[in-house]
Write an enzyme that holds these catalytic residues in place. Sequence first.
Site, PDB file in Angstrom:
ATOM      1  N   LYS A  15       0.832  -1.207   0.000  1.00  0.00           N
ATOM      2  CA  LYS A  15       0.000   0.000   0.000  1.00  0.00           C
ATOM      3  C   LYS A  15       0.869   1.259   0.000  1.00  0.00           C
ATOM      4  O   LYS A  15       2.093   1.191   0.110  1.00  0.00           O
ATOM      5  CB  LYS A  15      -0.913  -0.024   1.221  1.00  0.00           C
ATOM      6  CG  LYS A  15      -1.878  -1.202   1.257  1.00  0.00           C
ATOM      7  CD  LYS A  15      -2.852  -1.050   2.417  1.00  0.00           C
ATOM      8  CE  LYS A  15      -3.802  -2.227   2.476  1.00  0.00           C
ATOM      9  NZ  LYS A  15      -4.860  -2.008   3.487  1.00  0.00           N
ATOM     10  N   TYR A  55     -12.170  -2.096  -3.490  1.00  0.00           N
ATOM     11  CA  TYR A  55     -12.728  -2.207  -2.139  1.00  0.00           C
ATOM     12  C   TYR A  55     -14.259  -2.150  -2.132  1.00  0.00           C
ATOM     13  O   TYR A  55     -14.846  -1.842  -1.099  1.00  0.00           O
ATOM     14  CB  TYR A  55     -12.153  -1.099  -1.248  1.00  0.00           C
ATOM     15  CG  TYR A  55     -10.752  -1.386  -0.733  1.00  0.00           C
ATOM     16  CD1 TYR A  55     -10.484  -2.529   0.030  1.00  0.00           C
ATOM     17  CD2 TYR A  55      -9.699  -0.514  -0.973  1.00  0.00           C
ATOM     18  CE1 TYR A  55      -9.205  -2.793   0.519  1.00  0.00           C
ATOM     19  CE2 TYR A  55      -8.411  -0.772  -0.484  1.00  0.00           C
ATOM     20  CZ  TYR A  55      -8.183  -1.919   0.261  1.00  0.00           C
ATOM     21  OH  TYR A  55      -6.921  -2.177   0.752  1.00  0.00           O
ATOM     22  N   PHE A  63     -15.326   3.860   6.881  1.00  0.00           N
ATOM     23  CA  PHE A  63     -13.940   4.183   6.521  1.00  0.00           C
ATOM     24  C   PHE A  63     -13.691   4.094   5.017  1.00  0.00           C
ATOM     25  O   PHE A  63     -12.586   4.376   4.554  1.00  0.00           O
ATOM     26  CB  PHE A  63     -12.957   3.277   7.283  1.00  0.00           C
ATOM     27  CG  PHE A  63     -13.148   1.790   7.054  1.00  0.00           C
ATOM     28  CD1 PHE A  63     -12.606   1.169   5.939  1.00  0.00           C
ATOM     29  CD2 PHE A  63     -13.876   1.027   7.963  1.00  0.00           C
ATOM     30  CE1 PHE A  63     -12.772  -0.198   5.725  1.00  0.00           C
ATOM     31  CE2 PHE A  63     -14.040  -0.346   7.757  1.00  0.00           C
ATOM     32  CZ  PHE A  63     -13.495  -0.959   6.635  1.00  0.00           C
ATOM     33  N   ARG A  91      -2.149 -14.281   3.870  1.00  0.00           N
ATOM     34  CA  ARG A  91      -2.845 -13.632   5.000  1.00  0.00           C
ATOM     35  C   ARG A  91      -2.066 -13.817   6.295  1.00  0.00           C
ATOM     36  O   ARG A  91      -1.953 -12.898   7.101  1.00  0.00           O
ATOM     37  CB  ARG A  91      -4.262 -14.204   5.163  1.00  0.00           C
ATOM     38  CG  ARG A  91      -5.221 -13.872   4.038  1.00  0.00           C
ATOM     39  CD  ARG A  91      -5.579 -12.418   3.949  1.00  0.00           C
ATOM     40  NE  ARG A  91      -6.353 -11.941   5.080  1.00  0.00           N
ATOM     41  CZ  ARG A  91      -6.998 -10.773   5.120  1.00  0.00           C
ATOM     42  NH1 ARG A  91      -6.964  -9.946   4.072  1.00  0.00           N
ATOM     43  NH2 ARG A  91      -7.660 -10.408   6.176  1.00  0.00           N
ATOM     44  N   ASN A 139      -1.733  -0.053   6.884  1.00  0.00           N
ATOM     45  CA  ASN A 139      -1.214  -1.322   7.401  1.00  0.00           C
ATOM     46  C   ASN A 139      -0.319  -2.027   6.379  1.00  0.00           C
ATOM     47  O   ASN A 139      -0.288  -3.243   6.300  1.00  0.00           O
ATOM     48  CB  ASN A 139      -2.356  -2.214   7.905  1.00  0.00           C
ATOM     49  CG  ASN A 139      -3.398  -2.468   6.841  1.00  0.00           C
ATOM     50  OD1 ASN A 139      -3.236  -2.032   5.706  1.00  0.00           O
ATOM     51  ND2 ASN A 139      -4.448  -3.181   7.193  1.00  0.00           N
ATOM     52  N   HIS A 142      -1.752  -5.222   1.326  1.00  0.00           N
ATOM     53  CA  HIS A 142      -3.025  -5.925   1.130  1.00  0.00           C
ATOM     54  C   HIS A 142      -2.767  -7.356   0.676  1.00  0.00           C
ATOM     55  O   HIS A 142      -1.815  -7.611  -0.067  1.00  0.00           O
ATOM     56  CB  HIS A 142      -3.845  -5.205   0.047  1.00  0.00           C
ATOM     57  CG  HIS A 142      -4.994  -6.034  -0.464  1.00  0.00           C
ATOM     58  ND1 HIS A 142      -6.219  -6.052   0.158  1.00  0.00           N
ATOM     59  CD2 HIS A 142      -5.078  -6.904  -1.500  1.00  0.00           C
ATOM     60  CE1 HIS A 142      -7.014  -6.903  -0.482  1.00  0.00           C
ATOM     61  NE2 HIS A 142      -6.350  -7.425  -1.504  1.00  0.00           N
ATOM     62  N   GLU A 153      -9.620  -9.853  -7.813  1.00  0.00           N
ATOM     63  CA  GLU A 153      -8.624  -8.789  -7.660  1.00  0.00           C
ATOM     64  C   GLU A 153      -7.551  -8.878  -8.741  1.00  0.00           C
ATOM     65  O   GLU A 153      -7.156  -7.862  -9.317  1.00  0.00           O
ATOM     66  CB  GLU A 153      -8.003  -8.862  -6.260  1.00  0.00           C
ATOM     67  CG  GLU A 153      -9.014  -8.498  -5.188  1.00  0.00           C
ATOM     68  CD  GLU A 153      -8.563  -8.770  -3.753  1.00  0.00           C
ATOM     69  OE1 GLU A 153      -9.340  -8.479  -2.840  1.00  0.00           O
ATOM     70  OE2 GLU A 153      -7.444  -9.282  -3.541  1.00  0.00           O
TER      71      GLU A 153
HETATM   72  N1  UDP Z   1      -9.655  -0.455   7.241  1.00  0.00           N
HETATM   73  C1  UDP Z   1      -9.800   0.750   7.890  1.00  0.00           C
HETATM   74  N2  UDP Z   1     -10.561   0.800   9.032  1.00  0.00           N
HETATM   75  C2  UDP Z   1     -11.175  -0.306   9.539  1.00  0.00           C
HETATM   76  C3  UDP Z   1     -11.043  -1.525   8.861  1.00  0.00           C
HETATM   77  C4  UDP Z   1     -10.280  -1.569   7.704  1.00  0.00           C
HETATM   78  O1  UDP Z   1      -9.240   1.754   7.454  1.00  0.00           O
HETATM   79  O2  UDP Z   1     -11.851  -0.193  10.582  1.00  0.00           O
HETATM   80  C5  UDP Z   1      -8.835  -0.527   6.034  1.00  0.00           C
HETATM   81  C6  UDP Z   1      -7.506  -1.255   6.248  1.00  0.00           C
HETATM   82  O3  UDP Z   1      -6.525  -0.615   5.425  1.00  0.00           O
HETATM   83  C7  UDP Z   1      -7.800  -2.633   5.719  1.00  0.00           C
HETATM   84  C8  UDP Z   1      -8.743  -2.308   4.547  1.00  0.00           C
HETATM   85  O4  UDP Z   1      -9.541  -1.254   5.039  1.00  0.00           O
HETATM   86  O5  UDP Z   1      -6.635  -3.311   5.325  1.00  0.00           O
HETATM   87  C9  UDP Z   1      -9.629  -3.428   4.105  1.00  0.00           C
HETATM   88  O6  UDP Z   1     -10.365  -3.895   5.217  1.00  0.00           O
HETATM   89  P1  UDP Z   1     -10.593  -5.438   5.421  1.00  0.00           P
HETATM   90  O7  UDP Z   1     -11.590  -5.578   6.516  1.00  0.00           O
HETATM   91  O8  UDP Z   1     -10.870  -6.092   4.116  1.00  0.00           O
HETATM   92  O9  UDP Z   1      -9.188  -5.906   6.016  1.00  0.00           O
HETATM   93  P2  UDP Z   1      -8.006  -6.736   5.334  1.00  0.00           P
HETATM   94  O10 UDP Z   1      -8.632  -7.737   4.414  1.00  0.00           O
HETATM   95  O11 UDP Z   1      -7.127  -5.744   4.629  1.00  0.00           O
HETATM   96  O12 UDP Z   1      -7.291  -7.384   6.486  1.00  0.00           O
HETATM   97 MG    MG Z   2     -10.021  -7.607   2.947  1.00  0.00          MG
END
Ligand code: UDP
Ligand code: MG
Length: 176
Positions: A15, A55, A63, A91, A139, A142, A153
Amino acid sequence: MSKADKTERTFIMVKVDGVQRGLVGEIIKRFEQKGYKLVALKFLKPSLDHVKQHYKDLSSKGFYDGLCKFMSSGPVAAMVWEGMNAVAAGRIMLGETDPVRYLRKNLLQAPFVGTIVSTLDGEDSVSRLILPTHSSCSNICHGSDSVESAQKEISLWFKEEELVSWVQTSSQWIYE
Ligand code: UDP
Ligand code: MG
């Protein structure tokens, strides 16, 4: 072991914050060292529409707009990695979505320690984690959460001809 197991693909994207922090090479290195095969790689500044599409399952979340704005604010490194259990392994290697929340709840328990998020954002610099300015969007990386999401994706980020077909000669040492 079936052939399909070895050809599972996942979409991994460093990211905006990961690129800015110079972590592209570190993340590539970790997938390489696990024996995964790089199938596609590109460095780009994605459009807002593109990121919104990526997304879209999260479009009802509070968010969503901030996340999409953040993810289109600078370059990202998008890649496809192939190999046995690539999605689940990706993951696990990434670690928790929100390391701050996780750390507060679980205080460095085993599944978190040694993941990309913990090593790059956590165990070697715990103080950075608790800065009030920390954003949960940031974070680093992805990774697809299922084989189905990975397929969607990959086709959103790469054209078919950008997925390179090649023989990884080390695969006999990894799988046999
Ligand atoms: N995210 C955020 N706030 C939240 C949850 C998620 O900004 O409360 C962002 C974070 O960058 C995350 C992305 O949205 O990686 C996608 O969320 P997801 O729940 O799909 O998490 P991931 O699959 O990335 O672990
Ligand atoms: Mg996700």
